[in-house]
Design a protein around this motif. Structure first.
Motif: not given
Length: 57
Positions: A5, A19-21, A25-27, A32, A40, A42-43, A47
């Motif tokens: 994460c 979860y990813i976008c 990006c991974t969470w 989440v 997300c 980051n961006c 997600l």
């Protein structure tokens, strides 16, 4: 797919809920849940639950 994460560093094994976008990006699921709109951080992307992989054997 990233193994941890990006927020808390928890391992996100292939069979775990993560979860990813679209930028991958991974969470983890716990982090989440705290993101506004589950976007997300980051961006700003959506997600989605990361697909799992079947172990080769």
């Amino acid at each position: 797919m990233r193994p941890n994460c990006e927020s808390c560093g928890t391992a996100t094994a292939m069979e775990s809920e993560a979860y990813i976008c679209s930028y991958e990006c991974t969470w983890c699921a716990g982090c989440v849940d705290g993101f506004p709109g589950r976007a997300c951080p980051n961006c700003g992307g959506v997600l989605e639950r990361r697909p799992t992989r079947v172990a080769k054997g």
